[in-house]
Design a protein around this motif. Structure first.
Motif, mmCIF file in Angstrom:
data_model
loop_
_atom_site.group_PDB
_atom_site.id
_atom_site.type_symbol
_atom_site.label_atom_id
_atom_site.label_comp_id
_atom_site.label_asym_id
_atom_site.label_seq_id
_atom_site.Cartn_x
_atom_site.Cartn_y
_atom_site.Cartn_z
ATOM 1 N N MET A 1 29.272 -1.613 -10.081
ATOM 2 C CA MET A 1 28.913 -0.726 -8.971
ATOM 3 C C MET A 1 29.198 -1.378 -7.627
ATOM 4 S SD MET A 1 25.278 0.614 -10.542
ATOM 5 C CE MET A 1 24.804 -0.990 -11.185
ATOM 6 N N SER A 2 29.168 -0.574 -6.601
ATOM 7 C CA SER A 2 29.421 -1.038 -5.243
ATOM 8 C C SER A 2 28.402 -0.421 -4.302
ATOM 9 C CB SER A 2 30.828 -0.639 -4.786
ATOM 10 O OG SER A 2 31.825 -1.167 -5.641
ATOM 11 N N TRP A 3 28.208 -1.073 -3.161
ATOM 12 C CA TRP A 3 27.324 -0.557 -2.111
ATOM 13 C C TRP A 3 28.152 0.010 -0.960
ATOM 14 C CZ3 TRP A 3 22.353 0.256 -2.730
ATOM 15 C CH2 TRP A 3 21.618 -0.504 -3.646
ATOM 16 N N PHE A 4 27.727 1.176 -0.493
ATOM 17 C CA PHE A 4 28.298 1.806 0.683
ATOM 18 C C PHE A 4 27.145 2.216 1.586
ATOM 19 C CE2 PHE A 4 32.804 2.464 -0.426
ATOM 20 C CZ PHE A 4 32.775 2.136 -1.775
ATOM 21 N N ARG A 5 27.449 2.603 2.808
ATOM 22 C CA ARG A 5 26.434 3.131 3.702
ATOM 23 C C ARG A 5 27.040 4.189 4.601
ATOM 24 N NH1 ARG A 5 25.407 -2.196 7.597
ATOM 25 N NH2 ARG A 5 27.402 -2.077 8.744
ATOM 26 N N GLN A 6 26.163 5.062 5.093
ATOM 27 C CA GLN A 6 26.610 6.133 5.973
ATOM 28 C C GLN A 6 25.588 6.323 7.077
ATOM 29 O OE1 GLN A 6 27.566 9.832 4.000
ATOM 30 N NE2 GLN A 6 28.850 10.476 5.700
ATOM 31 N N ALA A 7 26.033 6.079 8.305
ATOM 32 C CA ALA A 7 25.188 6.297 9.475
ATOM 33 C C ALA A 7 25.392 7.725 9.971
ATOM 34 C CB ALA A 7 25.540 5.291 10.565
ATOM 35 N N PRO A 8 24.440 8.276 10.706
ATOM 36 C CA PRO A 8 24.572 9.650 11.212
ATOM 37 C C PRO A 8 25.858 9.830 12.015
ATOM 38 C CG PRO A 8 22.349 8.860 11.531
ATOM 39 C CD PRO A 8 23.147 7.687 11.066
ATOM 40 N N GLY A 9 26.612 10.859 11.670
ATOM 41 C CA GLY A 9 27.831 11.170 12.401
ATOM 42 C C GLY A 9 29.019 10.305 12.063
ATOM 43 N N LYS A 10 28.855 9.417 11.088
ATOM 44 C CA LYS A 10 29.947 8.519 10.714
ATOM 45 C C LYS A 10 30.326 8.717 9.248
ATOM 46 C CE LYS A 10 28.964 4.899 14.088
ATOM 47 N NZ LYS A 10 28.765 3.427 14.282
ATOM 48 N N THR B 1 21.416 0.394 10.505
ATOM 49 C CA THR B 1 20.692 1.618 10.178
ATOM 50 C C THR B 1 21.635 2.641 9.564
ATOM 51 O OG1 THR B 1 19.040 1.290 11.905
ATOM 52 C CG2 THR B 1 19.399 3.544 11.144
ATOM 53 N N ALA B 2 21.284 3.108 8.375
ATOM 54 C CA ALA B 2 22.137 4.041 7.636
ATOM 55 C C ALA B 2 21.437 4.409 6.333
ATOM 56 C CB ALA B 2 23.491 3.403 7.318
ATOM 57 N N VAL B 3 21.997 5.396 5.659
ATOM 58 C CA VAL B 3 21.622 5.648 4.270
ATOM 59 C C VAL B 3 22.544 4.802 3.397
ATOM 60 C CG1 VAL B 3 21.390 7.343 2.429
ATOM 61 C CG2 VAL B 3 20.851 7.989 4.784
ATOM 62 N N TYR B 4 21.948 4.015 2.523
ATOM 63 C CA TYR B 4 22.711 3.132 1.656
ATOM 64 C C TYR B 4 22.837 3.769 0.275
ATOM 65 C CZ TYR B 4 22.738 -0.550 5.124
ATOM 66 O OH TYR B 4 22.981 -1.290 6.260
ATOM 67 N N TYR B 5 24.066 3.787 -0.205
ATOM 68 C CA TYR B 5 24.374 4.394 -1.494
ATOM 69 C C TYR B 5 25.025 3.369 -2.426
ATOM 70 C CZ TYR B 5 24.109 8.851 1.066
ATOM 71 O OH TYR B 5 23.710 9.916 1.831
ATOM 72 N N CYS B 6 24.778 3.528 -3.707
ATOM 73 C CA CYS B 6 25.592 2.799 -4.672
ATOM 74 C C CYS B 6 26.477 3.801 -5.403
ATOM 75 C CB CYS B 6 24.757 1.986 -5.645
ATOM 76 S SG CYS B 6 23.651 2.926 -6.698
ATOM 77 N N GLY B 7 27.621 3.323 -5.804
ATOM 78 C CA GLY B 7 28.568 4.155 -6.517
ATOM 79 C C GLY B 7 29.162 3.392 -7.677
ATOM 80 N N ASP B 8 29.687 4.132 -8.656
ATOM 81 C CA ASP B 8 30.262 3.466 -9.819
ATOM 82 C C ASP B 8 31.646 2.932 -9.485
ATOM 83 O OD1 ASP B 8 31.991 5.972 -11.746
ATOM 84 O OD2 ASP B 8 31.365 6.085 -9.638
ATOM 85 N N GLY B 9 31.925 1.725 -9.970
ATOM 86 C CA GLY B 9 33.219 1.119 -9.716
ATOM 87 C C GLY B 9 33.127 -0.037 -8.762
ATOM 88 N N GLN C 1 21.423 8.859 -4.976
ATOM 89 C CA GLN C 1 20.907 9.764 -3.950
ATOM 90 C C GLN C 1 20.776 9.097 -2.591
ATOM 91 O OE1 GLN C 1 19.002 8.097 -6.017
ATOM 92 N NE2 GLN C 1 17.331 7.297 -4.734
ATOM 93 N N GLY C 2 20.858 7.770 -2.566
ATOM 94 C CA GLY C 2 20.779 7.036 -1.316
ATOM 95 C C GLY C 2 19.369 6.599 -0.975
ATOM 96 N N THR C 3 19.278 5.542 -0.184
ATOM 97 C CA THR C 3 17.995 5.063 0.319
ATOM 98 C C THR C 3 18.156 4.738 1.797
ATOM 99 O OG1 THR C 3 16.178 3.487 -0.056
ATOM 100 C CG2 THR C 3 18.411 2.636 -0.346
ATOM 101 N N GLN C 4 17.208 5.214 2.592
ATOM 102 C CA GLN C 4 17.313 5.076 4.047
ATOM 103 C C GLN C 4 16.874 3.676 4.488
ATOM 104 O OE1 GLN C 4 18.257 7.455 6.606
ATOM 105 N NE2 GLN C 4 18.186 5.577 7.848
ATOM 106 N N VAL C 5 17.700 3.061 5.312
ATOM 107 C CA VAL C 5 17.363 1.793 5.958
ATOM 108 C C VAL C 5 17.382 2.028 7.462
ATOM 109 C CG1 VAL C 5 18.126 -0.565 6.426
ATOM 110 C CG2 VAL C 5 18.259 0.355 4.100
#
Length: 120
Positions: A34-43, A91-99, A112-116
């Motif tokens: 798995m890998s970690w990604f993140r998504q901040a508002p508007g990005k 600050t972002a929602v952190y997601y894990c994904g397969d691969g 589903q993500g976890t907010q940081v």
């Protein structure tokens, strides 16, 4: 079908630490990478960290190198992200994904993500 579930997010002051977990479950979750990604508002969703399938190498986004550490427990099918010296820009929602990939387009399954949230 594999399911991924992140946990460990929260509100922390700048300079603080958090440890995220991503648990994989399902009949084919054994040995999943798995890998970690993140998504901040508007990005767009961006790569954070991953490990090679054999666990011998770790890869990080330049913005988190030296502060974040990725690890995993194969017996538990769990991926971790230790985040130290957190900054408001983390600050972002952190997601894990397969691969084991830095490309979000190559991820098939997301949690589903976890907010940081890091306050200044």
């Amino acid at each position: 079908q594999v399911q991924l579930a992140e946990s460990g997010g929260g509100l922390v002051q700048a300079g603080g630490s958090l440890r995220l977990s991503c648990d994989a479950s399902g009949p084919t979750s054994s040995g999943i990478v798995m890998s970690w990604f993140r998504q901040a508002p508007g990005k767009e969703r961006e790569f954070v960290a991953t490990m090679s399938w054999d666990g011998g190498s770790s890869y990080y986004a330049d913005s988190v190198k030296g502060r974040f550490t990725v690890s995993r427990d194969d017996a538990k099918n769990t991926l971790y992200l230790q985040m130290n010296n957190l900054k408001p820009e983390d600050t972002a929602v952190y997601y894990c994904g397969d691969g084991a990939t830095e490309d979000a387009a190559r991820i098939n399954i997301w949690g589903q993500g976890t907010q940081v949230t890091v306050s200044s």
